[in-house]
Design a protein around this motif. Sequence first.
Motif, PDB file in Angstrom:
ATOM      1  N   LEU A 119       3.334 -28.011  29.906  1.00  0.00           N
ATOM      2  CA  LEU A 119       2.594 -27.453  31.030  1.00  0.00           C
ATOM      3  C   LEU A 119       1.690 -28.505  31.671  1.00  0.00           C
ATOM      4  O   LEU A 119       0.932 -29.189  30.987  1.00  0.00           O
ATOM      5  CB  LEU A 119       1.745 -26.257  30.565  1.00  0.00           C
ATOM      6  CG  LEU A 119       2.526 -25.071  29.986  1.00  0.00           C
ATOM      7  CD1 LEU A 119       1.567 -23.978  29.536  1.00  0.00           C
ATOM      8  CD2 LEU A 119       3.522 -24.526  30.999  1.00  0.00           C
ATOM      9  N   ASP A 120       1.798 -28.625  33.006  1.00  0.00           N
ATOM     10  CA  ASP A 120       0.923 -29.492  33.814  1.00  0.00           C
ATOM     11  C   ASP A 120       1.001 -30.963  33.413  1.00  0.00           C
ATOM     12  O   ASP A 120       0.076 -31.727  33.687  1.00  0.00           O
ATOM     13  CB  ASP A 120      -0.544 -29.021  33.729  1.00  0.00           C
ATOM     14  CG  ASP A 120      -0.723 -27.585  34.186  1.00  0.00           C
ATOM     15  OD1 ASP A 120      -0.042 -27.194  35.142  1.00  0.00           O
ATOM     16  OD2 ASP A 120      -1.538 -26.862  33.590  1.00  0.00           O
ATOM     17  N   CYS A 121       2.076 -31.363  32.761  1.00  0.00           N
ATOM     18  CA  CYS A 121       2.210 -32.761  32.357  1.00  0.00           C
ATOM     19  C   CYS A 121       3.002 -33.522  33.412  1.00  0.00           C
ATOM     20  O   CYS A 121       4.176 -33.217  33.636  1.00  0.00           O
ATOM     21  CB  CYS A 121       2.903 -32.869  31.004  1.00  0.00           C
ATOM     22  SG  CYS A 121       3.022 -34.582  30.390  1.00  0.00           S
ATOM     23  N   PRO A 122       2.387 -34.512  34.076  1.00  0.00           N
ATOM     24  CA  PRO A 122       3.119 -35.281  35.084  1.00  0.00           C
ATOM     25  C   PRO A 122       4.090 -36.242  34.423  1.00  0.00           C
ATOM     26  O   PRO A 122       3.992 -36.538  33.229  1.00  0.00           O
ATOM     27  CB  PRO A 122       1.997 -36.035  35.814  1.00  0.00           C
ATOM     28  CG  PRO A 122       0.946 -36.223  34.765  1.00  0.00           C
ATOM     29  CD  PRO A 122       1.009 -34.998  33.889  1.00  0.00           C
ATOM     30  N   GLY A 123       5.030 -36.738  35.208  1.00  0.00           N
ATOM     31  CA  GLY A 123       5.907 -37.759  34.691  1.00  0.00           C
ATOM     32  C   GLY A 123       5.128 -39.042  34.421  1.00  0.00           C
ATOM     33  O   GLY A 123       4.244 -39.412  35.183  1.00  0.00           O
ATOM     34  N   PHE A 124       5.435 -39.712  33.319  1.00  0.00           N
ATOM     35  CA  PHE A 124       4.720 -40.943  32.990  1.00  0.00           C
ATOM     36  C   PHE A 124       5.692 -41.915  32.338  1.00  0.00           C
ATOM     37  O   PHE A 124       6.749 -41.526  31.830  1.00  0.00           O
ATOM     38  CB  PHE A 124       3.528 -40.667  32.062  1.00  0.00           C
ATOM     39  CG  PHE A 124       3.899 -40.080  30.729  1.00  0.00           C
ATOM     40  CD1 PHE A 124       4.091 -40.897  29.617  1.00  0.00           C
ATOM     41  CD2 PHE A 124       4.042 -38.706  30.567  1.00  0.00           C
ATOM     42  CE1 PHE A 124       4.426 -40.358  28.386  1.00  0.00           C
ATOM     43  CE2 PHE A 124       4.391 -38.162  29.333  1.00  0.00           C
ATOM     44  CZ  PHE A 124       4.578 -38.995  28.243  1.00  0.00           C
ATOM     45  N   ASP A 125       5.338 -43.201  32.372  1.00  0.00           N
ATOM     46  CA  ASP A 125       6.178 -44.228  31.764  1.00  0.00           C
ATOM     47  C   ASP A 125       5.500 -44.780  30.525  1.00  0.00           C
ATOM     48  O   ASP A 125       4.415 -44.330  30.126  1.00  0.00           O
ATOM     49  CB  ASP A 125       6.481 -45.343  32.771  1.00  0.00           C
ATOM     50  CG  ASP A 125       5.214 -45.962  33.353  1.00  0.00           C
ATOM     51  OD1 ASP A 125       4.117 -45.739  32.783  1.00  0.00           O
ATOM     52  OD2 ASP A 125       5.310 -46.658  34.377  1.00  0.00           O
ATOM     53  N   ASP A 126       6.140 -45.769  29.901  1.00  0.00           N
ATOM     54  CA  ASP A 126       5.595 -46.306  28.658  1.00  0.00           C
ATOM     55  C   ASP A 126       4.268 -47.023  28.880  1.00  0.00           C
ATOM     56  O   ASP A 126       3.404 -47.039  27.998  1.00  0.00           O
ATOM     57  CB  ASP A 126       6.599 -47.237  27.994  1.00  0.00           C
ATOM     58  CG  ASP A 126       7.025 -48.368  28.919  1.00  0.00           C
ATOM     59  OD1 ASP A 126       7.012 -48.179  30.139  1.00  0.00           O
ATOM     60  OD2 ASP A 126       7.383 -49.449  28.417  1.00  0.00           O
ATOM     61  N   GLN A 127       4.067 -47.598  30.079  1.00  0.00           N
ATOM     62  CA  GLN A 127       2.794 -48.256  30.362  1.00  0.00           C
ATOM     63  C   GLN A 127       1.651 -47.243  30.406  1.00  0.00           C
ATOM     64  O   GLN A 127       0.541 -47.516  29.939  1.00  0.00           O
ATOM     65  CB  GLN A 127       2.880 -49.018  31.691  1.00  0.00           C
ATOM     66  CG  GLN A 127       3.864 -50.173  31.667  1.00  0.00           C
ATOM     67  CD  GLN A 127       3.510 -51.204  30.601  1.00  0.00           C
ATOM     68  OE1 GLN A 127       2.343 -51.538  30.417  1.00  0.00           O
ATOM     69  NE2 GLN A 127       4.520 -51.707  29.895  1.00  0.00           N
ATOM     70  N   ALA A 128       1.916 -46.065  30.967  1.00  0.00           N
ATOM     71  CA  ALA A 128       0.903 -45.009  30.973  1.00  0.00           C
ATOM     72  C   ALA A 128       0.602 -44.536  29.560  1.00  0.00           C
ATOM     73  O   ALA A 128      -0.551 -44.219  29.228  1.00  0.00           O
ATOM     74  CB  ALA A 128       1.373 -43.838  31.841  1.00  0.00           C
ATOM     75  N   ALA A 129       1.617 -44.507  28.705  1.00  0.00           N
ATOM     76  CA  ALA A 129       1.398 -44.116  27.312  1.00  0.00           C
ATOM     77  C   ALA A 129       0.524 -45.133  26.596  1.00  0.00           C
ATOM     78  O   ALA A 129      -0.403 -44.771  25.856  1.00  0.00           O
ATOM     79  CB  ALA A 129       2.742 -43.958  26.596  1.00  0.00           C
ATOM     80  N   TYR A 130       0.782 -46.417  26.797  1.00  0.00           N
ATOM     81  CA  TYR A 130      -0.041 -47.458  26.170  1.00  0.00           C
ATOM     82  C   TYR A 130      -1.467 -47.428  26.725  1.00  0.00           C
ATOM     83  O   TYR A 130      -2.431 -47.650  25.981  1.00  0.00           O
ATOM     84  CB  TYR A 130       0.591 -48.828  26.381  1.00  0.00           C
ATOM     85  CG  TYR A 130       1.755 -49.090  25.471  1.00  0.00           C
ATOM     86  CD1 TYR A 130       1.579 -49.268  24.101  1.00  0.00           C
ATOM     87  CD2 TYR A 130       3.057 -49.156  25.971  1.00  0.00           C
ATOM     88  CE1 TYR A 130       2.650 -49.500  23.258  1.00  0.00           C
ATOM     89  CE2 TYR A 130       4.135 -49.390  25.133  1.00  0.00           C
ATOM     90  CZ  TYR A 130       3.934 -49.555  23.777  1.00  0.00           C
ATOM     91  OH  TYR A 130       4.988 -49.787  22.941  1.00  0.00           O
ATOM     92  N   ALA A 131      -1.606 -47.179  28.028  1.00  0.00           N
ATOM     93  CA  ALA A 131      -2.947 -47.087  28.619  1.00  0.00           C
ATOM     94  C   ALA A 131      -3.721 -45.909  28.030  1.00  0.00           C
ATOM     95  O   ALA A 131      -4.933 -46.006  27.784  1.00  0.00           O
ATOM     96  CB  ALA A 131      -2.842 -46.945  30.140  1.00  0.00           C
ATOM     97  N   ALA A 132      -3.035 -44.800  27.795  1.00  0.00           N
ATOM     98  CA  ALA A 132      -3.690 -43.645  27.178  1.00  0.00           C
ATOM     99  C   ALA A 132      -4.138 -43.960  25.761  1.00  0.00           C
ATOM    100  O   ALA A 132      -5.230 -43.548  25.328  1.00  0.00           O
ATOM    101  CB  ALA A 132      -2.741 -42.446  27.186  1.00  0.00           C
ATOM    102  N   MET A 133      -3.325 -44.700  25.012  1.00  0.00           N
ATOM    103  CA  MET A 133      -3.712 -45.084  23.658  1.00  0.00           C
ATOM    104  C   MET A 133      -4.885 -46.055  23.676  1.00  0.00           C
ATOM    105  O   MET A 133      -5.762 -46.001  22.804  1.00  0.00           O
ATOM    106  CB  MET A 133      -2.517 -45.706  22.934  1.00  0.00           C
ATOM    107  CG  MET A 133      -1.371 -44.730  22.684  1.00  0.00           C
ATOM    108  SD  MET A 133      -1.848 -43.314  21.684  1.00  0.00           S
ATOM    109  CE  MET A 133      -2.252 -44.103  20.143  1.00  0.00           C
ATOM    110  N   ASP A 134      -4.925 -46.952  24.656  1.00  0.00           N
ATOM    111  CA  ASP A 134      -6.073 -47.859  24.787  1.00  0.00           C
ATOM    112  C   ASP A 134      -7.355 -47.068  25.041  1.00  0.00           C
ATOM    113  O   ASP A 134      -8.404 -47.359  24.456  1.00  0.00           O
ATOM    114  CB  ASP A 134      -5.834 -48.851  25.924  1.00  0.00           C
ATOM    115  CG  ASP A 134      -4.762 -49.871  25.589  1.00  0.00           C
ATOM    116  OD1 ASP A 134      -4.483 -50.055  24.389  1.00  0.00           O
ATOM    117  OD2 ASP A 134      -4.196 -50.472  26.525  1.00  0.00           O
ATOM    118  N   PHE A 135      -7.263 -46.070  25.912  1.00  0.00           N
ATOM    119  CA  PHE A 135      -8.428 -45.213  26.169  1.00  0.00           C
ATOM    120  C   PHE A 135      -8.843 -44.478  24.905  1.00  0.00           C
ATOM    121  O   PHE A 135     -10.037 -44.369  24.585  1.00  0.00           O
ATOM    122  CB  PHE A 135      -8.109 -44.217  27.284  1.00  0.00           C
ATOM    123  CG  PHE A 135      -8.941 -42.962  27.230  1.00  0.00           C
ATOM    124  CD1 PHE A 135     -10.277 -42.974  27.592  1.00  0.00           C
ATOM    125  CD2 PHE A 135      -8.382 -41.769  26.783  1.00  0.00           C
ATOM    126  CE1 PHE A 135     -11.044 -41.818  27.525  1.00  0.00           C
ATOM    127  CE2 PHE A 135      -9.141 -40.614  26.716  1.00  0.00           C
ATOM    128  CZ  PHE A 135     -10.472 -40.638  27.085  1.00  0.00           C
TER     129      PHE A 135
END
Length: 292
Positions: A119-135
């Motif tokens: 639900l409400d999850c936008p499309g994202f790539d691996d760079q967005a995943a790594y940025a989220a982990m950095d945060f």
Amino acid sequence: MAKVIHNFGRADKVDKAALGRLVGSISRFLDPDQAVAATRGDAADVQIVDARRMGGAFVLDALWGRLGIGDALRTAATGRRVDPDVVERVIFALTAQRCLEPGSKLACVSWAAQRVALLDCPGFDDQAAYAAMDFLLEAWPQIAKGVFESTAHLLNLTCDVVFVDTSSTYWEVDVSDEEIELGRARSAQGGDRADGEVVVAEGAVRQFSKHSKDHRTDLPQVVIAMAVTAEGVPIRCWTFPGRTSDQKIIRRIKTDLGELVAGPVVVGGRLGVQLGRQPDRAAGRWGRLHRL
């Protein structure tokens, strides 16, 4: 004006056999193609374009919100160079994938885009995943505090006394992380430093130690600590390098729990036995206690 030609009665009491005979009688006046099209109704205009799993992710999302994890993530992301709503959804996607179909961050990108409905999850790539982990790595103290406060209120936890215990686990590998990082440092620098010292990265946590609770001093290990309430509900976990002394562990736990727990912290070696006992009764039976 509508005109009722025939009333077939209640749907749960209708005579389906009679309806079948009626349909067959009417179909005699139609061509075969017309009869088939008439029985399909509007179904011929319906086309399925996508189908995904939802049940497990939906339950996890509800639990995620009930425990206040989403709110804690969005609050910690406010004022940073990330979109609070997007980074919260990406982190949830990574968490849900690890729970339902464990895989890498790259695998999570395709999993979230093709296999599951989030639900409400936008499309994202691996760079967005790594940025989220950095945060997550940068803001985890604030996030942990928010989740703890929400969960403590939700479960009516009593944090007057917190119990902490440590253990160790080992890896079936030939070398420790220190030796791996040492080799990388030498390769990058073309050899040791002029003064003979090589600084090992902080990520080198798997280390050989003379003290192993599994009696495997021949293999690199890490030290694991966990804090629980008097009811046995986990508060926080830590992973320390394999040679970390108890004194350093205690100081670190005291610092990290200082903002969460106002009462004393009891550290001992028989946590699994003593959960649920009063502190004064437990103190007489633990091998070693520290009140922080």
